[in-house]
Design a protein around this motif. Structure first.
Motif, short mmCIF file in Angstrom:
data_model
loop_
_atom_site.label_atom_id
_atom_site.label_comp_id
_atom_site.label_asym_id
_atom_site.label_seq_id
_atom_site.Cartn_x
_atom_site.Cartn_y
_atom_site.Cartn_z
N TYR A 52 31.46 62.55 120.66
CA TYR A 52 30.22 61.93 121.09
C TYR A 52 29.08 61.96 119.57
CZ TYR A 52 28.72 66.92 121.39
OH TYR A 52 28.64 68.41 121.25
N MET A 53 29.91 62.10 118.44
CA MET A 53 29.31 61.83 117.48
C MET A 53 29.29 60.44 116.88
SD MET A 53 27.09 64.29 116.52
CE MET A 53 26.86 63.88 114.95
N ASP A 54 30.57 59.55 117.38
CA ASP A 54 30.72 58.55 117.05
C ASP A 54 29.87 57.54 117.91
OD1 ASP A 54 31.50 55.70 117.12
OD2 ASP A 54 33.88 56.47 116.81
N MET A 55 28.79 56.87 117.60
CA MET A 55 27.86 56.11 118.19
C MET A 55 28.57 54.85 118.92
SD MET A 55 25.37 58.00 118.44
CE MET A 55 25.89 59.72 117.68
N ASP A 56 29.47 54.23 118.35
CA ASP A 56 30.26 53.27 118.97
C ASP A 56 31.02 53.48 120.14
OD1 ASP A 56 29.43 51.23 117.08
OD2 ASP A 56 31.17 51.75 115.69
N GLU A 57 31.40 54.74 120.03
CA GLU A 57 32.21 55.53 121.30
C GLU A 57 31.14 55.82 122.36
OE1 GLU A 57 35.30 58.30 120.05
OE2 GLU A 57 35.47 59.05 122.05
N ILE A 78 21.62 63.86 118.95
CA ILE A 78 20.44 63.43 119.00
C ILE A 78 19.72 63.16 117.55
CG2 ILE A 78 17.88 64.09 119.43
CD1 ILE A 78 18.82 65.98 121.78
N GLY A 79 20.35 64.25 116.54
CA GLY A 79 19.84 63.83 115.20
C GLY A 79 20.72 62.35 114.69
N ALA A 80 21.71 62.21 115.07
CA ALA A 80 22.55 61.03 114.62
C ALA A 80 22.13 59.77 115.41
CB ALA A 80 23.93 61.48 114.84
N GLY A 81 21.04 60.01 116.14
CA GLY A 81 20.75 58.65 116.90
C GLY A 81 21.51 58.18 118.17
N ALA A 82 21.88 59.06 118.89
CA ALA A 82 22.50 58.72 120.20
C ALA A 82 21.91 57.98 120.98
CB ALA A 82 23.31 60.04 120.86
N ALA A 83 20.34 58.61 121.23
CA ALA A 83 19.38 57.97 122.02
C ALA A 83 19.09 56.34 121.68
CB ALA A 83 18.04 58.45 122.27
N ASP A 84 18.86 56.07 120.42
CA ASP A 84 18.74 54.78 120.03
C ASP A 84 20.10 53.77 120.15
OD1 ASP A 84 16.59 55.51 117.11
OD2 ASP A 84 18.07 56.95 118.01
N ALA A 85 21.43 54.47 120.01
CA ALA A 85 22.47 53.67 120.27
C ALA A 85 22.54 53.41 121.65
CB ALA A 85 23.59 54.45 119.95
N LEU A 86 22.10 54.16 122.61
CA LEU A 86 22.20 53.75 124.12
C LEU A 86 21.01 52.80 124.46
CD1 LEU A 86 22.81 57.42 125.58
CD2 LEU A 86 24.41 55.85 125.60
N LEU A 87 19.84 53.11 123.94
CA LEU A 87 18.75 51.98 123.97
C LEU A 87 19.56 50.52 123.65
CD1 LEU A 87 16.04 52.34 125.30
CD2 LEU A 87 15.11 52.23 123.07
N GLU A 88 20.20 50.50 122.54
CA GLU A 88 20.90 49.20 122.23
C GLU A 88 21.43 48.62 123.43
OE1 GLU A 88 23.27 49.49 118.68
OE2 GLU A 88 21.68 50.52 117.67
N LYS A 98 15.97 58.83 116.92
CA LYS A 98 16.19 59.48 115.80
C LYS A 98 15.17 59.59 114.87
CE LYS A 98 19.51 58.84 111.85
NZ LYS A 98 20.68 57.89 111.32
N LYS A 99 14.19 58.93 114.72
CA LYS A 99 12.99 58.86 114.08
C LYS A 99 12.34 60.14 114.44
CE LYS A 99 11.45 54.35 112.48
NZ LYS A 99 10.46 53.25 113.06
N CYS A 100 12.20 60.51 115.65
CA CYS A 100 11.38 61.59 116.27
C CYS A 100 12.25 62.67 116.21
CB CYS A 100 11.18 61.19 117.64
SG CYS A 100 9.83 60.02 118.33
N ALA A 101 13.47 62.59 116.12
CA ALA A 101 14.52 63.83 116.09
C ALA A 101 14.22 64.36 114.61
CB ALA A 101 15.78 63.36 116.62
N GLN A 102 13.73 63.84 113.74
CA GLN A 102 13.54 64.20 112.29
C GLN A 102 12.65 65.84 112.50
OE1 GLN A 102 12.59 61.31 108.95
NE2 GLN A 102 11.58 60.38 110.75
N LEU A 103 11.75 65.69 113.35
CA LEU A 103 11.17 67.02 113.74
C LEU A 103 12.27 68.20 113.87
CD1 LEU A 103 8.31 67.22 114.16
CD2 LEU A 103 8.66 67.32 116.80
N GLU A 104 13.51 67.96 114.14
CA GLU A 104 14.34 69.18 114.07
C GLU A 104 15.12 69.05 112.70
OE1 GLU A 104 16.82 70.07 117.31
OE2 GLU A 104 18.05 71.54 116.25
#
Ligand code: AMP
Ligand code: GLY
Length: 464
Positions: A52-57, A78-88, A98-104
């Motif tokens: 699940y760290m592979d965003m294409d997967e 979350i930090g690697a942008g999974a929410a952004d990948a899914l939104l695509e 990913k931008k918001c997750a910079q908080l962590e």
């Protein structure tokens, strides 16, 4: 029928899966996991194993599953942008982008944000960000200046995700300026930056809030126990256990303390939108310290805690599916987030040797439950049924040939509940008695003696 894609396979995700499946709505959960979690397997309609760290997967799996929405449990996807990948591909997530997750994922982002937007409750801090590794640009001189300013009572934080190993605290992990310099240089080498903070003195607690960018709904306040051994000794861990009280607070906190922590989270949520242009959706997990000078912010995580999720989700009375959808659609102001008025004690059963030298691939035994539900498959759970295993959450445990095997990290989280913390602790210990094998846990979590220590500490700091 609503279909939900749940990403992750730890104890937290077992609790997430259970909370989603408890919904009065017609719900099906598909789990995308790095490894099969035996507890999730019992509840999900399907478990898909992959990376699940592979965003294409992540996108491929989601395309095939076609969920109504996704819930992402762990910090790393979350930090690697999974929410952004899914939104695509048009799928919304109960998790920040990913931008918001910079908080962590970036401690300097959070401190600079709080500084810029005048959020209260910040310790003294400085970010050292030299031009490059070869030219430290006076960073070591600045470190010495900060160290002297606080008489050596400082905290050095690596500026990236290091699985809980990125922070050293004066007096706990280091004593000298040289040690602080060594750690700071390593962080600069790895992440280009390091954060120095004033060391705060007080009692830590977590206030986990569900947010949609506009509304902040708090869960009960929780205290985690990070050290491995009884009496808060030994190495730091992901968390050995957590407690919460029947009134949704903790005995050493005042109502004002909780209101102040809530206010910080609300201000930070708005600051994130002002800074990134996007709304934070999901969980803002504030790590706070109550000090002689009021509430201070230690850090934010952008997800539920583990084990904190095991205290919170099982006692949530509201429909968690409805809560997730409301967060995704900026409708949280319509939700009345309710929890059972009970105290909770969660303890993680860990393999002997954890966290430095865990035994691995060794079987554990679970006492046959009293009320078998079903039979037929090879699964040890199926053989006995879930009978008295409610509120037991599987984490680093595999299932092979009808046996549960320890996989090296925290193994099984056990939740006890009761009218007060003592009753919850006894309930937790009674459930722990169902498990045997090369395991240990912290017997002192939830005891009156340990709580009294915290209360006395705060009284002393507040001069009462
Ligand atoms: P963090 O990863 O920022 O949560 O830091 C890990 C742990 O280090 C926290 O749970 C605290 O126990 C401790 N810590 C972090 N920042 C501070 C601080 N400014 N003062 C005292 N302790 C801290
Ligand atoms: N229990 C601490 C965490 O989840 O970060």
């Amino acid at each position: 029928m609503k279909k939900i894609l749940l990403i992750g396979n730890g104890g937290r995700e077992h609790a997430l899966c259970e909370a989603l499946c408890r919904s009065p709505q017609d719900v099906e959960v598909v789990n995308f996991a790095n490894a099969v979690n035996p507890g999730i397997k019992q509840l999900a309609s399907e478990v898909i194993v992959g990376n699940y760290m592979d965003m294409d997967e992540v996108k491929r799996v989601a395309q095939a599953v076609q969920p109504d929405f996704a819930v992402i449990g762990p910090d790393d996807p979350i930090g690697a942008g999974a929410a952004d990948a899914l939104l695509e591909i048009g799928i919304k997530s109960f998790a920040p982008n990913k931008k918001c997750a910079q908080l962590e994922s970036s401690k300097s982002f959070t401190r600079d944000l709080c500084n810029k937007y005048d959020v209260p409750g910040q310790p003294g801090y400085v970010v050292l960000s030299p031009p490059d590794k070869g030219d430290l640009g006076g960073s070591l001189a600045k470190l010495k200046q900060f160290y002297d300013q606080y008489d050596g009572q400082i905290v050095v934080k690596a500026d990236g995700l290091l699985g809980g190993k990125g922070v050293i605290v004066a007096g706990d992990h280091f004593e000298t300026l040289n040690e602080a310099e060594d750690f700071a240089l390593k962080s600069i080498e790895k992440f280009g930056r390091v954060v120095l903070e004033e060391k705060l003195i007080g009692e830590e607690f977590s206030l986990i809030s569900i947010v949609d960018g506009e509304t902040v709904l708090d869960c009960p306040a929780i205290q985690d126990h990070k050290r491995a051994f009884v009496g808060d000794t030994g190495p730091n861990t992901g968390g050995m256990g957590c407690i919460s009280d029947e009134n949704g607070s903790l005995p050493f906190l005042t109502e004002q303390d909780l209101a102040d922590a809530h206010e910080i989270t609300e201000q930070v949520m708005k600051a994130v939108e002002a800074e990134t242009g996007t709304k934070f959706v999901g969980v803002m997990y504030g790590g706070f310290m109550v000090t002689a000078y009021g509430i201070k912010l230690i850090e934010y995580n952008a997800r539920f805690g583990d084990p904190e999720a095991l205290n919170i989700l099982p006692i949530m009375e509201s429909d968690f599916v409805e809560v997730c959808e409301a967060a995704i659609n900026q409708k949280l102001s319509n939700i009345d987030l309710r929890f059972q008025p009970v105290a909770t004690v969660v303890k993680y059963l860990c393999p002997e040797g954890y966290p430095t030298n865990s035994v691995k691939n060794v079987p554990i035994e679970i006492k046959p439950p009293q009320s078998p539900l079903s039979g037929g498959s090879d699964s040890p759970l199926d053989k006995g049924g879930l009978g008295d295993l409610t509120n037991c959450y599987f984490a680093s445990v595999g299932e092979e040939d009808g046996q549960y095997l320890l996989k090296g990290s925290r193994a099984i989280g056990i939740l006890g509940t009761g009218d007060n913390m003592e009753a919850a602790r006894l309930d937790c210990d009674a459930k722990i008695a169902n498990f045997s094998g090369p395991l240990f846990y912290r017997e002192d979590i939830g005891t009156q003696a340990l709580m009294q220590k915290r209360i006395d500490h705060m009284k002393q700091l507040r001069g009462e």
